[in-house]
Structure formats: C-alpha cells, structure tokens
Design an enzyme around this catalytic site. Structure first.
Site, mmCIF file in Angstrom:
data_model
loop_
_atom_site.group_PDB
_atom_site.id
_atom_site.type_symbol
_atom_site.label_atom_id
_atom_site.label_comp_id
_atom_site.label_asym_id
_atom_site.label_seq_id
_atom_site.Cartn_x
_atom_site.Cartn_y
_atom_site.Cartn_z
ATOM 1 N N GLY A 10 -5.115 79.485 22.309
ATOM 2 C CA GLY A 10 -5.576 80.827 22.688
ATOM 3 C C GLY A 10 -5.130 81.867 21.682
ATOM 4 C CB ALA A 11 -4.042 81.616 18.206
ATOM 5 C CG ASN A 12 -9.605 83.551 20.751
ATOM 6 O OD1 ASN A 12 -9.198 82.550 21.339
ATOM 7 N ND2 ASN A 12 -10.273 84.516 21.349
ATOM 8 N N GLY A 14 -5.140 88.744 21.969
ATOM 9 C CA GLY A 14 -3.951 89.130 22.731
ATOM 10 C C GLY A 14 -2.643 88.606 22.170
ATOM 11 C CB ILE A 15 0.253 87.233 24.052
ATOM 12 C CG1 ILE A 15 0.458 88.467 24.949
ATOM 13 C CG2 ILE A 15 1.581 86.546 23.763
ATOM 14 C CD1 ILE A 15 0.818 88.158 26.392
ATOM 15 N N GLY A 16 -1.499 85.592 21.918
ATOM 16 C CA GLY A 16 -1.615 84.428 21.029
ATOM 17 C C GLY A 16 -1.923 84.846 19.601
ATOM 18 C CB SER A 135 3.133 84.850 34.347
ATOM 19 O OG SER A 135 3.106 86.055 35.078
ATOM 20 C CE1 TYR A 160 -2.218 83.654 34.934
ATOM 21 C CE2 TYR A 160 -0.860 85.204 36.177
ATOM 22 C CZ TYR A 160 -1.220 84.621 34.970
ATOM 23 O OH TYR A 160 -0.587 84.992 33.813
HETATM 24 N N1 NAP Z 1 -1.254 90.006 29.562
HETATM 25 C C1 NAP Z 1 -0.283 89.927 30.465
HETATM 26 O O1 NAP Z 1 0.119 90.923 31.086
HETATM 27 C C2 NAP Z 1 0.378 88.606 30.754
HETATM 28 C C3 NAP Z 1 1.491 88.599 31.621
HETATM 29 C C4 NAP Z 1 2.115 87.388 31.886
HETATM 30 C C5 NAP Z 1 1.659 86.225 31.297
HETATM 31 N N2 NAP Z 1 0.571 86.258 30.463
HETATM 32 C C6 NAP Z 1 0.113 84.999 29.857
HETATM 33 O O2 NAP Z 1 -0.016 85.196 28.468
HETATM 34 C C7 NAP Z 1 -0.926 84.244 27.939
HETATM 35 C C8 NAP Z 1 -1.860 84.905 26.935
HETATM 36 O O3 NAP Z 1 -2.679 85.828 27.630
HETATM 37 P P1 NAP Z 1 -3.127 87.229 27.024
HETATM 38 O O4 NAP Z 1 -2.513 88.269 27.866
HETATM 39 O O5 NAP Z 1 -2.918 87.264 25.560
HETATM 40 O O6 NAP Z 1 -4.687 87.225 27.415
HETATM 41 P P2 NAP Z 1 -5.999 87.052 26.530
HETATM 42 O O7 NAP Z 1 -6.079 88.087 25.480
HETATM 43 O O8 NAP Z 1 -7.097 86.958 27.542
HETATM 44 O O9 NAP Z 1 -5.790 85.652 25.823
HETATM 45 C C9 NAP Z 1 -5.963 84.439 26.489
HETATM 46 C C10 NAP Z 1 -6.364 83.400 25.476
HETATM 47 O O10 NAP Z 1 -6.542 82.151 26.166
HETATM 48 C C11 NAP Z 1 -7.773 81.598 25.731
HETATM 49 N N3 NAP Z 1 -8.367 80.660 26.670
HETATM 50 C C12 NAP Z 1 -8.783 80.887 27.943
HETATM 51 N N4 NAP Z 1 -9.345 79.791 28.451
HETATM 52 C C13 NAP Z 1 -9.287 78.827 27.473
HETATM 53 C C14 NAP Z 1 -9.722 77.482 27.370
HETATM 54 N N5 NAP Z 1 -10.369 76.885 28.367
HETATM 55 N N6 NAP Z 1 -9.490 76.804 26.233
HETATM 56 C C15 NAP Z 1 -8.859 77.398 25.195
HETATM 57 N N7 NAP Z 1 -8.451 78.674 25.214
HETATM 58 C C16 NAP Z 1 -8.666 79.380 26.338
HETATM 59 C C17 NAP Z 1 -8.668 82.816 25.526
HETATM 60 O O11 NAP Z 1 -9.805 82.458 24.778
HETATM 61 P P3 NAP Z 1 -11.198 83.275 24.903
HETATM 62 O O12 NAP Z 1 -11.050 84.491 24.056
HETATM 63 O O13 NAP Z 1 -12.198 82.292 24.391
HETATM 64 O O14 NAP Z 1 -11.369 83.607 26.363
HETATM 65 C C18 NAP Z 1 -7.703 83.721 24.789
HETATM 66 O O15 NAP Z 1 -7.606 83.338 23.438
HETATM 67 C C19 NAP Z 1 -1.628 83.601 29.141
HETATM 68 O O16 NAP Z 1 -1.102 82.312 29.366
HETATM 69 C C20 NAP Z 1 -1.259 84.528 30.302
HETATM 70 O O17 NAP Z 1 -1.189 83.829 31.529
HETATM 71 C C21 NAP Z 1 -0.070 87.428 30.174
#
Ligand code: NAP
Length: 278
Positions: A10-12, A14-16, A135, A160
C-alpha cells in the site's frame, strides 16, 4: 545494490507512500507493492522526483486475492524489511476474491499469506524485520471463529477493529515463533494515530482534513522507527510518537493468537514451514 531491501504494501498513498519515500531517502531499495499499476507507477515517479536516483520500483500486489499474493511473492528475490501497511477501513460488507470478509481478508489474511510466503527470504536476511501497521481501533475488535465471515452481524467499525486486532495477534505470535525457532526476525506493530490520508474520504473537503489530523509523514514516523531503530527488541506495539502503547487484553491473549494462526494457515494454505513446529 542497496544494503536494505524493503517491501512496503500500500505504498502508493498516505502513510505507505511517506514510509517508502523516507526509506528510499535513507538508501534502502524499496518495492512499492500496490494493487494498481497506475497509482503504483505514479508513487514511484513521485519518490524519484523527491529522491533522485532512488532505488525504487513497483510490483503489483492485491492483498484481496491470494493468487496475486502468491504471484507477487514468487517474484521477490530479496527482502530484509517487510512493512505490512496496506489497509482498508470502515467499508460496507464485501468479500475478497477468495470469499473472505473484505477487511479481515485484506488487512489480515493477505498480509499473513504474504509474510509466510516471504519467510524463507526474510530468514536469509541478516536482520529481518516485519512491521505490521495496526491501529488502536483494534480495541473494538472481537474475534468469533464461528462467524469469521461476519454473516450474522456486520459493522463497518467492528469489522475494521477485528482486522486490526488480528494484525496485533499476528505480530505477537510471529515474534514468539521467531524466538522459539532461534531466529533474529523482529516483528513489530504500530498505531500511526489519526492521519490525513485517503483512509478518510471526505470528497472535496479532503484538504481540510490536514487541519485536524496528522500529516502522512507524521503518520509514517512509527513505521520508520519500528523499521530502523536499533532499540527495537520485537513484540512492541508503538504509538504515534513511537512510544509503546498498551494493547487490549484480547490482543495479548496467546491462546487466541495461536488459534488465529492455525485458522489463518487453514484459510490461506500458507504454512510458515520454518516456524510451523514450535
Ligand atoms: N489514517 C489513519 O488515521 C490510520 C489510523 C490508524 C491506522 N491506519 C492504518 O494505516 C495503514 C495505511 O493507511 P492510510 O491511512 O495511509 O490510508 P490510505 O491512504 O487509504 O492507504 C491505504 C493503502 O492500502 C492500499 N490497499 C487497500 N486495499 C488493498 C489491496 N487489496 N491490495 C493492496 N493494497 C491495498 C491502498 O491502495 P489503493 O490506493 O489502491 O486503494 C493504499 O495504498 C492502514 O493499514 C490503516 O489501517 C491508518
């Protein structure tokens, strides 16, 4: 060749993306593991703009499809650091390609299978690490093995939370198994804190999120600390400031973790051969 080979799921975005960029800046070879070639390629281009000459590339990985996970893993030649970051949250009920409840299937089972398939390569690395982005929402999660599909009762948040509880149980069980096998592998979990990413989708108001939530770079800080700090011992659960957080009682339940491991093995068919008998 870079000294450290890292895979960030998921490095495309947000956090990744922030995690991958910073690892590349520090000289790691980084694989952007992402389900969409367009978004993955754009992430690589953006990292190369910020870090000219970075050793970064894209490979396709859809965690909601075990055949994609197998194909991805089969193409990996080296990995020192696996950051299981990808995740979906609070979505309507759905199923993965293999029929698993979508959030559990993507966030937990996909990463469980990926880690198991990469285990021989991780164990060949001098100091392997697995970082699982969990989380604090895990605290609302409950694991009912009689209803893994959540067919009786589905809640976006509870589903979730359950997937993030599974991330933590997996992290701790992986660490216990590594220790019992005498392996140097370190397994660490993080909670990034409420971060302004695509995770919270508020349409045209998206830029406003940044006023209230942490930036993606700040959200990536615990992942980077878990991935690189020499102080990591394994089995930690690190919060937004990289300090240890207290996991829920369920997350620390070793019998629950062992059962989840067995069930995940059954469901994915991935055996973690090197850790299977301990
Ligand atoms: N943001 C917060 O407040 C928060 C808080 C606690 C924990 N987290 C955790 O942090 C992590 C990163 O989330 P983020 O906040 O950076 O959100 P994000 O920007 O939505 O990033 C999520 C990433 O996961 C990828 N992904 C989703 N489904 C997938 C699949 N089937 N196969 C491969 N990749 C997939 C997405 O790809 P696409 O672009 O293709 O959808 C995107 O690259 C997650 O595990 C989330 O649970 C986030």
């Amino acid at each position: 060749m870079s000294e450290l080979a890292a895979i960030v799921t998921g490095a495309n975005s947000g956090i990744g993306l922030s995690t991958a960029r910073e690892l590349a800046r520090r000289g790691a070879g980084v694989t952007v593991a992402s389900r969409d070639p367009g978004r993955g390629g754009a992430a690589v281009a953006s990292i190369l703009r910020d870090v000219p000459g970075a050793d970064v590339g894209f490979r396709r990985l859809d965690l909601a499809d075990l055949s994609s996970v197998r194909e991805f893993a089969a193409g990996v030649e080296r990995v020192d650091l696996l950051i299981n970051n990808a995740g979906i949250g609070m979505v309507s009920r759905g199923v993965t390609k293999d029929g698993f409840e979508l959030q559990f299937g993507t966030n937990h089972l996909g990463h469980f299978a990926l880690t198991g398939l990469l285990l021989p390569l991780l164990l060949a690395a001098p100091a392997p690490r697995v970082v699982n982005v969990s989380s604090d929402a895990h605290k609302v999660g409950r694991l009912d093995f009689d209803d893994l599909g959540l067919e009786r009762r589905y809640g976006k948040m509870s589903s979730y939370g359950r997937s993030k509880l599974a991330n933590l149980l997996f992290t701790f069980e992986l660490q216990r198994r590594a220790r019992r096998a005498g392996s140097a592998l370190l397994s660490v979990a993080t909670h990034p804190g409420a971060t302004a990413t695509n995770f919270f989708s508020v349409g045209p108001l998206q830029p406003l999120l940044r006023l209230f939530l942490r930036s993606a770079d700040d959200g990536a800080a615990p992942s980077l600390y878990a991935a690189t700090s020499p102080l990591i011992r394994g089995g930690e659960y690190l919060g937004p400031t990289s300090k240890p957080l207290r996991p829920s009682k369920d997350a620390l339940d070793e019998a629950l973790a062992a059962r989840l491991w067995e069930v995940s093995t059954e469901l994915t068919g991935v055996r973690f051969q090197e850790f299977a008998h301990n």
